[in-house]
Structures are given as structure tokens and as C-alpha cells.
Design a protein around this motif. Structure first.
Motif, PDB file in Angstrom:
ATOM      1  N   SER A 260      10.344   0.102  -8.696  1.00 31.63           N
ATOM      2  CA  SER A 260       9.974   0.280  -7.286  1.00 31.63           C
ATOM      3  C   SER A 260       8.482   0.558  -7.128  1.00 31.63           C
ATOM      4  O   SER A 260       7.978   0.613  -6.009  1.00 31.63           O
ATOM      5  CB  SER A 260      10.767   1.436  -6.674  1.00 31.63           C
ATOM      6  N   GLY A 261       7.784   0.723  -8.252  1.00 34.60           N
ATOM      7  CA  GLY A 261       6.373   1.089  -8.203  1.00 34.60           C
ATOM      8  C   GLY A 261       5.442  -0.103  -8.171  1.00 34.60           C
ATOM      9  O   GLY A 261       5.846  -1.261  -8.293  1.00 34.60           O
ATOM     10  N   THR A 262       4.157   0.199  -8.026  1.00 32.47           N
ATOM     11  CA  THR A 262       3.106  -0.824  -7.964  1.00 32.47           C
ATOM     12  C   THR A 262       1.976  -0.462  -8.914  1.00 32.47           C
ATOM     13  O   THR A 262       1.522   0.689  -8.948  1.00 32.47           O
ATOM     14  CB  THR A 262       2.535  -0.932  -6.534  1.00 32.47           C
ATOM     15  N   ILE A 263       1.534  -1.443  -9.686  1.00 32.91           N
ATOM     16  CA  ILE A 263       0.371  -1.287 -10.553  1.00 32.91           C
ATOM     17  C   ILE A 263      -0.829  -1.909  -9.858  1.00 32.91           C
ATOM     18  O   ILE A 263      -0.773  -3.050  -9.395  1.00 32.91           O
ATOM     19  CB  ILE A 263       0.610  -1.936 -11.926  1.00 32.91           C
ATOM     20  N   VAL A 264      -1.916  -1.157  -9.797  1.00 29.74           N
ATOM     21  CA  VAL A 264      -3.149  -1.621  -9.161  1.00 29.74           C
ATOM     22  C   VAL A 264      -4.218  -1.790 -10.231  1.00 29.74           C
ATOM     23  O   VAL A 264      -4.543  -0.835 -10.946  1.00 29.74           O
ATOM     24  CB  VAL A 264      -3.634  -0.621  -8.093  1.00 29.74           C
ATOM     25  N   ALA A 265      -4.762  -2.991 -10.357  1.00 29.71           N
ATOM     26  CA  ALA A 265      -5.869  -3.234 -11.277  1.00 29.71           C
ATOM     27  C   ALA A 265      -7.171  -2.955 -10.538  1.00 29.71           C
ATOM     28  O   ALA A 265      -7.506  -3.652  -9.583  1.00 29.71           O
ATOM     29  CB  ALA A 265      -5.844  -4.678 -11.774  1.00 29.71           C
ATOM     30  N   LEU A 266      -7.902  -1.935 -10.964  1.00 31.53           N
ATOM     31  CA  LEU A 266      -9.159  -1.554 -10.331  1.00 31.53           C
ATOM     32  C   LEU A 266     -10.281  -1.735 -11.351  1.00 31.53           C
ATOM     33  O   LEU A 266     -10.447  -0.919 -12.251  1.00 31.53           O
ATOM     34  CB  LEU A 266      -9.093  -0.100  -9.847  1.00 31.53           C
ATOM     35  N   GLY A 267     -11.032  -2.818 -11.217  1.00 30.47           N
ATOM     36  CA  GLY A 267     -12.106  -3.067 -12.168  1.00 30.47           C
ATOM     37  C   GLY A 267     -12.460  -4.530 -12.227  1.00 30.47           C
ATOM     38  O   GLY A 267     -12.193  -5.304 -11.303  1.00 30.47           O
ATOM     39  N   GLY A 268     -13.033  -4.931 -13.346  1.00 32.75           N
ATOM     40  CA  GLY A 268     -13.432  -6.313 -13.532  1.00 32.75           C
ATOM     41  C   GLY A 268     -12.340  -7.146 -14.163  1.00 32.75           C
ATOM     42  O   GLY A 268     -11.156  -6.786 -14.154  1.00 32.75           O
ATOM     43  N   SER A 269     -12.758  -8.251 -14.772  1.00 31.75           N
ATOM     44  CA  SER A 269     -11.799  -9.218 -15.300  1.00 31.75           C
ATOM     45  C   SER A 269     -10.967  -8.655 -16.450  1.00 31.75           C
ATOM     46  O   SER A 269      -9.782  -8.974 -16.577  1.00 31.75           O
ATOM     47  CB  SER A 269     -12.543 -10.474 -15.769  1.00 31.75           C
ATOM     48  N   ILE A 270     -11.572  -7.827 -17.289  1.00 35.31           N
ATOM     49  CA  ILE A 270     -10.835  -7.276 -18.426  1.00 35.31           C
ATOM     50  C   ILE A 270      -9.721  -6.351 -17.952  1.00 35.31           C
ATOM     51  O   ILE A 270      -8.569  -6.450 -18.393  1.00 35.31           O
ATOM     52  CB  ILE A 270     -11.798  -6.539 -19.380  1.00 35.31           C
ATOM     53  N   VAL A 271     -10.045  -5.455 -17.032  1.00 31.84           N
ATOM     54  CA  VAL A 271      -9.021  -4.576 -16.463  1.00 31.84           C
ATOM     55  C   VAL A 271      -7.943  -5.399 -15.765  1.00 31.84           C
ATOM     56  O   VAL A 271      -6.747  -5.107 -15.874  1.00 31.84           O
ATOM     57  CB  VAL A 271      -9.659  -3.568 -15.481  1.00 31.84           C
TER      58      VAL A 271
END
Length: 528
Positions: A260-271
Motif C-alpha cells: 500500500s506504500g509508495t517509494i519516491v526517488a529523490l535525486g539524479g539518474s543513479i537514485v
């Protein structure tokens, strides 16, 4: 502040507050309010259940379609739609031409509570033994249709609070671009100062976990609004490994993070790659949002769903396609980007300018793209540049979401670039290698008679103004570069496939280039 007369369309499931919020919003903006269900009932002299019973659902849907076309010709309205109104692509098309669409969302429990309190309206779809279960099932069925719209959370908020969220978001005037993907349609939003609205924009209710690196985390880790946890990895390409992925799995399990959760990628291409791989594989896949903070990620890598992890044998050899639920590009984060990283991202925008049949390349040539702080005083200029580049990428990945054909055009300059990066021991920035790769591709295109040599010169001048290299550094042997190019993972039937150009906006894929022609280009562009 509210001189824009574009219609404001509120959609979403029953009980999310569309009519109540719409009336408050219309009053605040001194606009006419229209509830599509109410208007249809007034014109037909029947309630919605009566229309369904006497004329049938297909007749009602035709009424909705006719009303969408009618309202799409008007301006200055606040429109509340029925729950399925905006699930029809033709209705979306009709209303989106003159309006902005917001999807109101609430938890199933909140929806049931509101509907139970509203004794004045019949809800035929919920006249079942277990309405709570029915709500959950209907939300799942409609999730794909609602996914394309900007979301505003209404749970645990008064109508006035929801209206404030709407007005605040509208004041930031972000650009919205729909990405139609067979796996999951989503929206790319480009704006200034929108990072704190991640939860509102995505409409997520479950646990939200940000994955970021040490540098970006220190700057923006706590700037994403209502988030639950931040997982920080070390900075650099060396983190783009299965070991890093495993460490994040372990942390998510400790947090009891579920589907039910959400993953947020905060950063550049590697992240973005690391977080995307985790989101695509943890519990067979969880909700994923991209919040790129580098120009390279905003303009290119955050869109399209390609995710890669490095192994000792090579870059990106382990990968998946994981489409985000949304891409939120806040150009305000570019202010903290080091000048070389900004220039590196500009190389991908140059590539998009060469691929596109648009004025993007001419805009790049005519602009004053200073790399100092003064450049960022005009956020609208940056937003426009990113938005134009995003549209080029979207147009290509929509047509070929899984890289079976046209999407390979995005590899313009990259076969040379990846080999140059490899020979450098990955010490060279990706964008710097791409800049050299673009020059090499144009040199080879001219050598083979596809385009005039003048195009290479134009790109070299532009790269020079941006501080990007255009020549292969000393010590990078052409033979070594060519050997690595021969291992390119995009080979087809043993032949190296190169993207070349006839002119701006006229790329082509060539698979029969002679080795001596490739070597001649590499030698000509090598520094003595």
C-alpha cells in the motif's frame, strides 16, 4: 492571481467531495459552478437512477459525452463530474482543451462514511451486502483511468482546506504532460516549488518512503511534504548495485513497508535507477514516484520507465521496465546543482533538440545559458526548457514503450558515449561523454553523406558555450573505444546499430557502417 479563465474540472470517485469542494471553489473564484450529474438530471427531468432504469446506462453515457463537448466550448467554469465521466478518453479530450483536471481522492473508509451520511442521494453501485468491499473493488477498477490526473487528497480535510490546497497548487502554474503507457498511464509535472506537494500531487495515502543520496538528502530530504521515512544511500555510481538494493530491501522490511506504500526517488539518474529497481521488485512491485533533482534526470532518465543496475561485467546489464505513477520535476532544485552537472544534463537536451522536429535546438542556440546563479533568477526559462525536452522524450516513449523500434533513436550519440565513459574508467560524466558522442555521430553522418558538416560545427559551438567537451581526451585510444563499441548491448544480429542524422528532426538507424569509417571519425576527433 486568478485571471486565468481556463475551466477547473474536478473528477474522482463518489464521496471524495467533488460537489462540495467545487461549490466552495467557485464561490472563492467568483465563477459559475456546474455539477454534470445535476445538470443532466435537470435537463432530463429524471434522477440518475431513473435514467439508468428507464433509458439505460448507454443513453446516460451519451448524455455525458454531449455535455463534455458542450462545456469544452466554454470558459471560466468550475465543473464537478460524475465518477465515471472522466474515465472516457473522449470526455477527457473535450474538457482538457479548455481546462485543468484535478482528481479528488479519499480513503475507502472516508468515502463510505461520507456516503452513509449523505441520505439525499441514492448510490445504486453501493446497494450491495458489503459496500466497503465494493468501494475498494471499484477504486481498483478505476485506478488506471484516474491515474493520469493531478490528485488532491481530501481525507481528514475540510472543504476550505482542500480549496486552499488547490489554489496554492494552481498558483505555482506547473506544466502537465500526460504519458500514455500500456502498463500504466501517468503524468509528468514540471514546475517551480512543487516538491512539498508530493503527497497531494500523487494522492497517495499509504506509507511514503523517500530514497535519496547523501548530498540531495541533506538539501531536500525533508522538503517533500508529508513523508514517513527517508532512506539515504551514499553518493555516486558505485552505489548502483545489487548490494545497495539489498540494503534498501532490508530497511523496508524493518519499516514494515507493504504494497500500500509508495517509494519516491529523490535525486539524479543513479537514485532513480536504484529506487526504481527496488520499487519494481519489492513485493513484486509497489507504487513508484520520480522526483528528479538533476537536469539529466528531469529531461531524460526519469521518463519512460527504463531501470538499470550495474554489475562487474558492465553498466545497466540487470534491468527492468518500471513505470512511475508520476514524475514531479521541481526546477527549483536545479539551483543547488554544480555547474558541471548542469552542463552534463544540457547534453541530453541538445540530443532531444537534434531528434525533434521543433524549435528546441534553435532555442538552445539562441539562448544565454549561463551556468552561474544569475541564470536561475528566471525559473520560467528553465521550466520552459525542461518542459520542451520532456515533450520530445514523451512523444518517443509513448510510441515505443519497450524499445522495440523508434525508442532506439534516443541512443543518438550514446554508443560512442558509453564506450568513451568505459575507457575513462567512468571518471568522465555521462553528459560530457554524450556531448562528444553527439559530435562523433554527426561527424560520421557527414562522412557517410547523410548530413552536411555544418551541423557538426553548430553542435560544437553550442557545446563550447555550455562548457561541454567536443573532443576525445588524450590517452583514450580510438582502438580501445571502438572495441568497447563492438560490445554494445543494442547490437542486432551481430551488427552494431548506430543512430545518425540526415538533418535536425530526421534521425535514422544504420547497421552496416564500415569499421574503417568509425575508426576515421574516432581518430579525427581525438586530441593530439
Amino acid at each position: 492571481m486568478h485571471k486565468n479563465r481556463k475551466n477547473i474540472i474536478l473528477t474522482g470517485f463518489m464521496g471524495t467531495g467533488k460537489t462540495t469542494v467545487g461549490k466552495v471553489l467557485a464561490t472563492r473564484l467568483e465563477r459559475e459552478f456546474i455539477d454534470t450529474d445535476t445538470l443532466i438530471e435537470q435537463r432530463q427531468g429524471r434522477t440518475i437512477p431513473e435514467i439508468f432504469s428507464e433509458l439505460g446506462e448507454s443513453a446516460f453515457r451519451r448524455m455525458e459525452a454531449d455535455l463534455a463537448k458542450e462545456l469544452g466550448q466554454r470558459q471560466g467554469l468550475v465543473i464537478s463530474t460524475g465518477g465515471r465521466f472522466m474515465l472516457d478518453p473522449e470526455n477527457v479530450k473535450a474538457l482538457s482543451r479548455t481546462g485543468r483536471v484535478f482528481c479528488l481522492v479519499a480513503t475507502p473508509q472516508e468515502i463510505l462514511t461520507r456516503i452513509t451520511r449523505d441520505e439525499g442521494h441514492r448510490r445504486p453501485l453501493l446497494e450491495v451486502p458489503d459496500p466497503s468491499e465494493q468501494i475498494v473493488e471499484l477504486l481498483q477498477v478505476r485506478k488506471r483511468g484516474y491515474q493520469r490526473f493531478l490528485k488532491i487528497k481530501t481525507s481528514d480535510k475540510s472543504p476550505d482546506q482542500v480549496v486552499e490546497d488547490l489554489l496554492d497548487l494552481m498558483a505555482r502554474t506547473p506544466e502537465h504532460f500526460a504519458v500514455d503507457n500500456p502498463a500504466q498511464p501517468y503524468e509528468c509535472i514540471v514546475g517551480n516549488g512543487i516538491l512539498p506537494f508530493v503527497r497531494q500531487l500523487t494522492g497517495t495515502d499509504g506509507m511514503m518512503v523517500v530514497i535519496t543520496d547523501a548530498r540531495v538528502g541533506q538539501l531536500y530530504g525533508q522538503s517533500c511534504g508529508d513523508i514517513d521515512h527517508v532512506i539515504t544511500i551514499a553518493e555516486g555510481r558505485s552505489q548502483k548495485t545489487m548490494a545497495t538494493v539489498q540494503a534498501i530491501y532490508d530497511r523496508l522490511i524493518d519499516l514494515e513497508f507493504d504494497r500500500s506504500g509508495t517509494i519516491v526517488a529523490l535525486g539524479g539518474s543513479i537514485v532513480g535507477d536504484v529506487a526504481g529497481f527496488v520499487a519494481g521488485t519489492y513485493m513484486r512491485g509497489v507504487n513508484f514516484v520520480q522526483c528528479p533533482t538533476s537536469l539529466l534526470a528531469m529531461a531524460d532518465t526519469s521518463i519512460g520507465g527504463k531501470i538499470g543496475i550495474d554489475v562487474p561485467q558492465g553498466k545497466n546489464l540487470i534491468g527492468i521496465f518500471k513505470q512511475p505513477a508520476m514524475v514531479i520535476a521541481d526546477v527549483a532544485t536545479l539551483q543547488s546543482l554544480p555547474a558541471p552537472e548542469f552542463a552534463s544534463g544540457m547534453a541530453e537536451i541538445i540530443k532531444h533538440g537534434l531528434l525533434a522536429d521543433s524549435d528546441l535546438f534553435e532555442r538552445l542556440e539562441s539562448g544565454e545559458w549561463a551556468l552561474g546563479p544569475e541564470f536561475f533568477r528566471s525559473s520560467s526559462m528553465i521550466r520552459l526548457l525542461v518542459a520542451q525536452s520532456v515533450q520530445v522524450k514523451i512523444a518517443i516513449v509513448q510510441e515505443d514503450p519497450f524499445e522495440y523500434g523508434k525508442r532506439s533513436l534516443l541512443n543518438l550519440g550514446h554508443t560512442f558515449a558509453h564506450a568513451i565513459e568505459h575507457v575513462s574508467g567512468h571518471a568522465m560524466r555521462h553528459g560530457e561523454a554524450v556531448a562528444i558522442g553527439l559530435v562523433a555521430s554527426l561527424n560520421l553522418s557527414a562522412r557517410l553523406g547523410f548530413c552536411p558538416a555544418e551541423l557538426q560545427q553548430r553542435v560544437e559551438v553550442l557545446c563550447g558555450r555550455l562548457g561541454l567537451p567536443t573532443r576525445i581526451p588524450q590517452g583514450f585510444a580510438p582502438a580501445a573505444i571502438q572495441k568497447i563499441m563492438g560490445r554494445d548491448k543494442k547490437r542486432l544480429a551481430g551488427s552494431l546499430r548506430l543512430v545518425l542524422l540526415r538533418a535536425i528532426g530526421r534521425p535514422l538507424v544504420v547497421s552496416d557502417v564500415r569499421n574503417q569509417d568509425i575508426r576515421a571519425t574516432l581518430e579525427e576527433l581525438s586530441e593530439p
